[in-house]
Design an enzyme around this catalytic site. Structure first.
Site, PDB file in Angstrom:
ATOM      1  N   TYR A  83      -1.486  11.461   2.334  1.00 55.08           N
ATOM      2  CA  TYR A  83      -2.380  11.715   1.196  1.00 55.08           C
ATOM      3  C   TYR A  83      -2.406  13.205   0.856  1.00 55.08           C
ATOM      4  O   TYR A  83      -2.473  13.578  -0.305  1.00 55.08           O
ATOM      5  CB  TYR A  83      -3.801  11.244   1.513  1.00 55.08           C
ATOM      6  CG  TYR A  83      -3.919   9.746   1.590  1.00 55.08           C
ATOM      7  CD1 TYR A  83      -4.135   8.994   0.437  1.00 55.08           C
ATOM      8  CD2 TYR A  83      -3.786   9.076   2.802  1.00 55.08           C
ATOM      9  CE1 TYR A  83      -4.241   7.617   0.492  1.00 55.08           C
ATOM     10  CE2 TYR A  83      -3.888   7.698   2.869  1.00 55.08           C
ATOM     11  CZ  TYR A  83      -4.110   6.971   1.715  1.00 55.08           C
ATOM     12  OH  TYR A  83      -4.199   5.610   1.768  1.00 55.08           O
ATOM     13  N   ASP A 114       0.849  -1.195   0.000  1.00 52.77           N
ATOM     14  CA  ASP A 114       0.000   0.000   0.000  1.00 52.77           C
ATOM     15  C   ASP A 114       0.890   1.253   0.000  1.00 52.77           C
ATOM     16  O   ASP A 114       1.760   1.356  -0.861  1.00 52.77           O
ATOM     17  CB  ASP A 114      -0.956  -0.089   1.213  1.00 52.77           C
ATOM     18  CG  ASP A 114      -1.938   1.056   1.312  1.00 52.77           C
ATOM     19  OD1 ASP A 114      -3.010   0.976   0.695  1.00 52.77           O
ATOM     20  OD2 ASP A 114      -1.619   2.041   2.005  1.00 52.77           O
ATOM     21  N   HIS A 116      -7.208  -6.464   0.025  1.00 54.53           N
ATOM     22  CA  HIS A 116      -6.108  -5.501  -0.015  1.00 54.53           C
ATOM     23  C   HIS A 116      -5.038  -5.818   1.039  1.00 54.53           C
ATOM     24  O   HIS A 116      -3.861  -5.554   0.832  1.00 54.53           O
ATOM     25  CB  HIS A 116      -6.692  -4.107   0.224  1.00 54.53           C
ATOM     26  CG  HIS A 116      -5.686  -3.004   0.214  1.00 54.53           C
ATOM     27  ND1 HIS A 116      -5.089  -2.560  -0.941  1.00 54.53           N
ATOM     28  CD2 HIS A 116      -5.145  -2.271   1.217  1.00 54.53           C
ATOM     29  CE1 HIS A 116      -4.244  -1.582  -0.643  1.00 54.53           C
ATOM     30  NE2 HIS A 116      -4.248  -1.391   0.655  1.00 54.53           N
TER      31      HIS A 116
END
Ligand SMILES: *[C@@H]1O[C@H](CO)[C@@H](O)[C@H](O)[C@H]1NC(C)=O
Length: 343
Positions: free
Chosen positions: A267, A157, A323
């Site tokens: 982010y 990730d 995931h």
């Protein structure tokens, strides 16, 4: 940064505001369902470390002081063996690699870090402290600080994004590169712009651009967001490996001061300080992507796009893994890693 970038950021931010309305509605509904629980949940204390985080079987805890941050890591395996460096994603920490710490310590010095802003590592303030520059800089300083000049680099990730960038910038420090469920950074933005399904799946990235509300959403209902993400039925696959005790360990990790804002700042930094063309370089090192397919956040078609930037690329799909692949399907993931390393 050009005008185009400001325009793109403004569009992303507007979408973020739009998603915020939905999140506010959602928060309001859970507030009226049980106002007292809703409020007291925000004050729930988690002062005692869950025992699984101190399991000696996972390795020993240590810290390393880098230029502007102190990183926490857990290490297992002989220091004379080659280094395998494990870099976690969002919203996780070193503990996500518990199955790999045990598995690979027979042949490697396995080190699982808390990235800056996470867990017991230092948490510098501000968005800029979480730029790609800073994140890859930590790895660059960490490898020699551990007494090595190169490593097998494994990232999942966000940790995968850091690993991709690091391998482009410092190939001489990477023996082999292994990335789990993270697309090549040069492929994601343009794919997302063209693919509506991926755009919809990426809603949270836009929502995270808004201040403070993502933090509140993350904390609310005793970390419901975290729980749904890690053990909910996302992508149609429910992990049965992550136990209630593991979940408590995650909640403990995200309970300390700054433990939510700084991971969100990854982010925020990514959209404010996007990749420049010059940062994209061919990766000549042997590279493997392992991909859990029903990923709720990322389309499978992203995977082969990496081939354009990585001549020596192996791809392994695991069809029924979520995931959170290295925790979900540790046996399959470890088997693929062994095969790739022994090749
Ligand atoms: C980065 O973090 C340090 C330490 O917390 C802080 O002093 C500095 O102001 C931060 N830089 C920015 C640009 O926010």
């Amino acid at each position: 940064m050009g005008l185009m970038h400001y325009f793109q950021f403004a569009v992303v931010f507007l979408f973020g505001l739009w998603y915020s309305l939905w999140v506010i509605l959602h928060l309001f509904l859970s507030f009226i369902k049980g106002p007292i629980t809703f409020v007291t949940n925000f004050f729930k204390k988690r002062d005692v470390m869950p025992p699984c985080l101190n399991d000696p079987d996972l390795g020993s805890h240590d810290f390393v002081h880098l230029e502007d941050v102190r990183l926490h890591y857990v290490a297992k395996g002989d220091e004379k063996k080659p280094l395998m460096l494990l870099v976690h994603g969002f919203p996780e920490f070193w503990y996500s690699w518990r199955y790999q710490l045990r598995e690979f310590s027979s042949e490697y010095r396995v080190v699982a870090i808390d990235q800056r802003g996470y867990g017991d590592s230092g948490k510098p303030s501000g968005v800029k402290n979480y730029s790609t520059e800073k994140l890859t800089g930590d790895i660059k300083q960490l490898i020699p600080a551990l007494g090595y000049s190169r490593c097998v680099l494994v990232g999942h990730d966000w940790g995968g994004a850091v690993a991709w960038h690091f391998a482009m910038r410092h190939p001489e420090m990477v023996e082999k590169l292994i990335v789990l469920n993270c697309p090549h950074p040069a492929t994601f933005a343009s794919y997302m712009r063209k693919n509506r399904e991926q755009f919809k799946k990426s809603w949270y990235m836009m929502f995270f651009q808004v201040p403070i509300l993502p933090e509140i959403a993350f904390w609310s209902n005793d970390f419901q967001f975290l729980e749904r993400a890690l053990i909910g039925k996302n992508g149609g696959v429910k992990s049965d490996k992550t136990t209630a005790a593991d979940m408590e360990a995650y909640k403990y990790c995200f309970s300390s001061k700054g433990a939510v804002t700084n991971p969100l700042n990854y982010y925020r930094a990514a959209f404010r300080y996007p990749l420049a063309k010059k940062d994209i370089r061919l990766i000549e090192k042997p590279t493997m992507i392992i991909w859990g397919c029903p990923d709720m956040a990322l389309n499978k078609e992203l995977v082969p796009l990496a081939g354009k930037f990585v001549p020596d690329l192996t791809i392994q799909y695991i069809e029924d893994a979520s995931h959170w692949i290295q925790q979900d399907k540790p046996n399959e993931v470890n088997k693929f890693i062994w095969e790739f390393l022994n090749k």
